[in-house]
Design a protein around this motif. Sequence first.
Motif: not given
Length: 108
Positions: A16-28, A83-96
């Motif tokens: 995984a790319s660094p961005l994709r790893l961040v998305v995975k952490l948000y998912d966790l 409520e706080i993290l889901e929009p951020l997760r979506d933003a990281w996912d878009t960037a990835a």
Amino acid sequence: MQNPQKVYERQAVLNASPLRLVVKLYDLVLQATYRKDGERAKEVLSTLIESLNFDHEPADELFELYRYCQDLARQEEFTEIREILEPLRDAWDTAANDEQADPKNANA
């Protein structure tokens, strides 16, 4: 013999790319909130904090946000964390996804 699912997950993380790893952490962390597992949520948030690069913005703001979410996990306020993290997760996912679609612009 190793569990094929575990082997697949391990390979996905290693490739995984660094961005994709961040998305995975948000998912966790989000999964932990749905399971109402405050300890796991705090643990993953600690990993997110440790991964911040304070040479770049918005690391300071993310640090404060992750710490606040850790406090919410201690108080078992799992809905508010989502409520706080889901929009951020979506933003990281878009960037990835954007990085994957056009890797030459990943550093732009």
